[in-house]
Scaffold this active site. Structure first.
Site, PDB file in Angstrom:
ATOM      1  N   GLY A   6       0.979   4.221  -1.051  1.00 41.59           N
ATOM      2  CA  GLY A   6       0.582   5.565  -0.650  1.00 41.59           C
ATOM      3  C   GLY A   6       0.764   5.832   0.834  1.00 41.59           C
ATOM      4  O   GLY A   6       0.979   6.973   1.239  1.00 41.59           O
ATOM      5  N   ASP A   7       0.688   4.786   1.645  1.00 39.90           N
ATOM      6  CA  ASP A   7       0.776   4.969   3.095  1.00 39.90           C
ATOM      7  C   ASP A   7       2.157   5.437   3.567  1.00 39.90           C
ATOM      8  O   ASP A   7       2.273   6.499   4.182  1.00 39.90           O
ATOM      9  CB  ASP A   7       0.395   3.678   3.820  1.00 39.90           C
ATOM     10  CG  ASP A   7      -1.098   3.418   3.795  1.00 39.90           C
ATOM     11  OD1 ASP A   7      -1.590   2.927   2.774  1.00 39.90           O
ATOM     12  OD2 ASP A   7      -1.772   3.736   4.795  1.00 39.90           O
ATOM     13  N   PRO A   8       3.220   4.659   3.330  1.00 35.76           N
ATOM     14  CA  PRO A   8       4.519   5.132   3.821  1.00 35.76           C
ATOM     15  C   PRO A   8       4.997   6.398   3.117  1.00 35.76           C
ATOM     16  O   PRO A   8       5.701   7.209   3.733  1.00 35.76           O
ATOM     17  CB  PRO A   8       5.460   3.951   3.555  1.00 35.76           C
ATOM     18  CG  PRO A   8       4.780   3.129   2.517  1.00 35.76           C
ATOM     19  CD  PRO A   8       3.315   3.320   2.726  1.00 35.76           C
TER      20      PRO A   8
ATOM     21  N   SER B  25       0.866  -1.190   0.000  1.00 35.18           N
ATOM     22  CA  SER B  25       0.000   0.000   0.000  1.00 35.18           C
ATOM     23  C   SER B  25       0.898   1.234   0.000  1.00 35.18           C
ATOM     24  O   SER B  25       1.059   1.923   0.998  1.00 35.18           O
ATOM     25  CB  SER B  25      -0.916  -0.004   1.226  1.00 35.18           C
ATOM     26  OG  SER B  25      -1.815  -1.075   1.146  1.00 35.18           O
TER      27      SER B  25
ATOM     28  N   GLY C  32       3.286   9.022   4.894  1.00 34.35           N
ATOM     29  CA  GLY C  32       3.871   9.083   6.241  1.00 34.35           C
ATOM     30  C   GLY C  32       5.212   9.800   6.257  1.00 34.35           C
ATOM     31  O   GLY C  32       5.480  10.628   7.135  1.00 34.35           O
TER      32      GLY C  32
END
Lengths: 366, 409
Positions: free
Chosen positions: B173-175, B171, B178
């Protein structure tokens, strides 16, 4: 939200020397320049960036061409040095990071490499693909029946650069507080290896490599063909009933689809139902349905689609920049809330005199 | 011992799932004190995303425990008046509040920016909804793969022969969101140092993701260029690709950037008959060349193949899978993994901070907190809640040491 992008820039007064000129270093200093740092970029490897990459990554930077001795003086006049040369290449030019740090303890040095400054692969040759392969994400992308697939737009270098941005700024904050910088060793491989979602830790625990799952992690977490392209769904258990209500097939009200443990068994059948529902709708319809019913739906959009996206326009996302090929639109501020400047694209070496004068004094200009 | 850059920075962390918790893991690695705040009624979903055989599955989630180390856990039901009041008092003791709720949630809880800045005027608030707090798409629910699709990157990824765009295998887009959020926190702290003012950062994960494909926007705006799927190839040189090796699903990635690397490769793989091919010929005959490289690589162990090509100066690496990466000799030599004891789990190799500050030398200190583990320390120690009130708060489910009605999913 304050959409303020004007006012005194948060990094006004910060001096950043970028040495190297690859995508990683250019990306790392891109936001620093936008938020007001004076970024001087010394291009060691001419032509490494494409024209499009220059348009996206170089606005607002000053471009210099200087001798090694001048470079060393500039490094000592900088707050941060960001470089993406091979390990040892700075030292070979008289800019040994430890010596620079000893001479100027507040200096932050960020070294961006495929494999880091030490270890058996430190001297290895790498391209984006090679660095990406070593980081683990590559093995998970694409189909199990085909080779691992690299994602687009040089992500190993971008991810390295994004880490470089955050790490440089964080160490600079420490230096502002306590007068002590640091030398940061960032490896593209490690940046990826530590963010393998659940797949990394799970394989570490159970000894089994995670397979490539293509576009379908499971029936309610994947990408499907829509009427005019591709669209995606990512539902957690709590959102599954809302998705099923949208699809409107009464069979989906059975526990074998609603219950997360039973659903795994009938995943293929569920996938066929979801696929049939996607196939009759456009990407726009799907995105609007998702927003309205709080179901995580999205669409595979191209950059051309996004240039006319209403949200990005309202939020003022794109900057315009004059390039030798015409006026380009490129991603601007990464987030809202602090002043940002769009910045112009300079020519290679065009700012040498000005930077030498501003950083080292009038006597050092050529 | 040199201090970490963010020592002394306190963060009230309302984030859940992966993007926000990844951001606060990095902030913790850099020395910040992270108070992870969850409600007994609305806990970080990652704790219970997948079934776990354990009497307290919410404390035994590998996914949760890998990304929440070095944090403290406080439970507070923000929808309860007393929970909200205690949260606002806690926020007043923090430098940063960070949240990755859907765009409307913070205001609905009555703890939006105006309320928070009244609690602490120089507070930094970082909101990181998928599509931002404003604009017609603000109500979209965005998990990492959707963020990646909506940012343009997925459209750029594909084998090229099937017309299908592919999501990144994580996924992504998450890190990415972040990491950008960490930059946002520090930038806002620097701004506060200069001006004394707090800041509200409105970070749209889709927008930080779009930065990762910036050149595609230049191409689209200058030439109306549509995505080109190149598989594992590169437009600037040839050959480049991923080739099968001996073993199950073992692969070698390699690039040939110039004629010298090409001559070194043909010597290594026994294809001297092709040595004189120019870049243009190599491009034109890429499929044929791929077959010759594959014929060689199939007979070789990927590690040995990588080492032999690198010895000849050719960029090559084995495609490390999610298991083998934990045994990569280079990462082991760099001591990239560490084991942290955990009360509910066997230890597993966890990554050291990728941000190797060579002098301050960040190291993970402690396992991820158990649910509500630090309630007493924070609520009584910081806020002066009477010990006797803790039981009342627990009975009213304002706080707790277990989620209420935890299922799976």
């Amino acid at each position: 939200v304050s959409q303020e992008t004007r006012g005194e820039l948060p990094l006004a007064g910060m001096r950043v020397l970028e040495i190297g000129g690859g995508v990683a270093a250019a990306f790392a200093t891109r936001f620093l320049a936008g938020y007001g740092a004076d970024v001087a970029r010394s291009e060691e490897r001419a032509g490494e960036l494409t024209g499009d990459e220059e348009a996206a990554l170089l606005p607002g930077k000053r471009r210099i061409s200087v001798s090694d001795a001048e470079l060393r003086a500039l490094a000592l006049a900088a707050d941060a040095l960001v470089e993406d040369g091979k390990p040892g290449s700075l030292a070979a030019r008289g800019l040994d990071p430890r010596a620079l740090r000893a001479e100027k303890p507040s200096l932050v040095i960020t070294s961006l490499t495929p494999f880091g400054q030490h270890g058996p692969y430190a001297g290895y040759e790498a391209t984006n693909l090679v660095a990406h392969a070593a980081g683990g994400i590559h093995s998970l992308t694409g189909l199990a029946t085909r080779p691992p697939l690299a994602n687009g737009a040089n992500q190993a270098w971008k991810l390295l650069g994004l880490n470089g941005f955050g790490a440089t700024l964080t160490a600079y904050y420490g230096a502002q507080l306590r007068g002590e910088g640091d030398w940061i060793d960032l490896s593209a491989q490690e940046c990826a290896a530590g963010m393998l979602e659940l797949y990394g830790p799970r394989s570490a625990m159970d000894g089994v490599p995670s397979p490539r799952l293509g576009n379908r992690t499971n029936a309610v977490w994947g990408i499907y063909p829509a009427r005019d392209g591709y669209a995606g769904v990512c539902t957690l258990q709590r959102q599954v009933p809302a998705l099923f209500a949208l699809i409107g097939d009464p069979e989906l009200e059975q526990p074998r689809f609603l219950d997360p443990m039973q659903r795994i068994r009938d995943d293929r059948e569920l996938g066929e139902k979801v696929a049939a529902w996607f196939a009759t709708r456009t990407r726009t319809e799907l995105v609007e349905l998702g927003a309205k019913h709080k179901v995580p739906l999205g669409a595979v959009m191209t950059s051309l689609d996004l240039l006319s996206n209403a949200s990005l326009r309202e939020r003022g996302f794109f900057d315009e920049v004059e390039t030798p090929a015409g006026r380009a639109r490129v991603p601007g501020r990464p987030f809202l809330g602090l002043p940002w400047r769009a910045g112009a694209l300079s020519a290679p070496g065009a700012d040498t005199d000005a930077v030498l004068r501003d950083w080292l004094g009038a006597g050092r200009a050529r | 011992m040199k201090r970490l850059p963010l020592e002394g920075v306190r963060v009230a962390d309302l984030t859940m799932m992966w993007a926000g918790p990844f951001a606060t893991r990095v902030l913790a690695e850099m020395g910040a004190e992270i108070l992870k705040i969850e409600s007994p009624r609305a806990w970080d979903n990652v704790r219970t995303l997948l079934p776990v055989e354990h009497p307290e599955p919410w404390n035994a989630s590998l996914y949760f425990n890998d990304y929440n180390r070095d944090k403290k856990s406080v439970t507070l039901d923000l929808a309860h008046p007393r929970g909200r009041e205690l949260f606002l008092r806690l926020a007043a003791l923090c430098d940063v509040v960070i949240e990755n709720y859907r765009a409307d949630v913070l205001d609905k809880l009555g703890i939006g920016w105006e309320v928070l800045r009244a609690a602490r005027p120089d507070l930094v608030l970082v909101s990181m909804a998928g599509f931002g707090k404003t604009g017609p798409e603000r109500d979209l629910v965005g998990f990492g793969p959707i963020v990646e699709q909506m940012a343009g990157l997925t459209s750029l990824t594909g084998y090229g022969d099937d017309g299908v765009p592919y999501k990144t295998g994580i996924s992504y887009g998450d890190p990415v969101g972040g990491l950008a959020a960490v930059g946002a926190v520090v930038l806002a702290l620097l701004q506060r140092r200069r001006t004394g003012q707090g800041t509200w950062i409105d970070l749209a994960q889709r927008e930080t993701m779009a930065q990762m494909a910036g050149e595609a926007f230049a191409a689209a705006s200058l030439r109306e260029e549509q995505p080109v799927h190149r598989g594992n190839r590169d437009p600037r040189w040839a050959p480049q690709g991923v080739y099968p090796c001996a073993g199950n699903d073992q692969w070698l990635a390699l690039s040939v950037r110039d004629d010298a690397e090409w001559r070194a490769l043909v010597a290594a793989i026994g294809a001297a008959d092709l040595a004189s091919l120019s870049l243009d010929s190599r491009r034109a005959r890429h499929d044929e060349i791929d077959a010759r490289i594959a014929a060689w690589s199939q007979a070789h162990d990927p590690q040995a193949a990588m080492e032999s090509l690198q010895a000849r100066g050719i960029p090559a690496a084995r495609v490390l899978d999610t298991h083998d990466i934990h045994w990569d000799p280079h990462l082991l030599a760099r001591e990239a993994w560490t084991f942290l004891p955990h009360p509910c789990m066997q230890p597993w190799p966890q990554p050291l901070s990728a941000w190797r500050l060579q002098e301050a030398s960040p190291k993970p200190r402690r396992h991820a907190p158990l649910f509500g583990e630090h309630n007493r320390e924070i609520l009584c120690g910081w806020l002066g809640v009477a010990e006797s009130e803790l039981a009342e708060l627990e009975a009213a489910h304002v706080i707790g040491t277990a989620p209420l009605r935890a299922g799976v999913g």
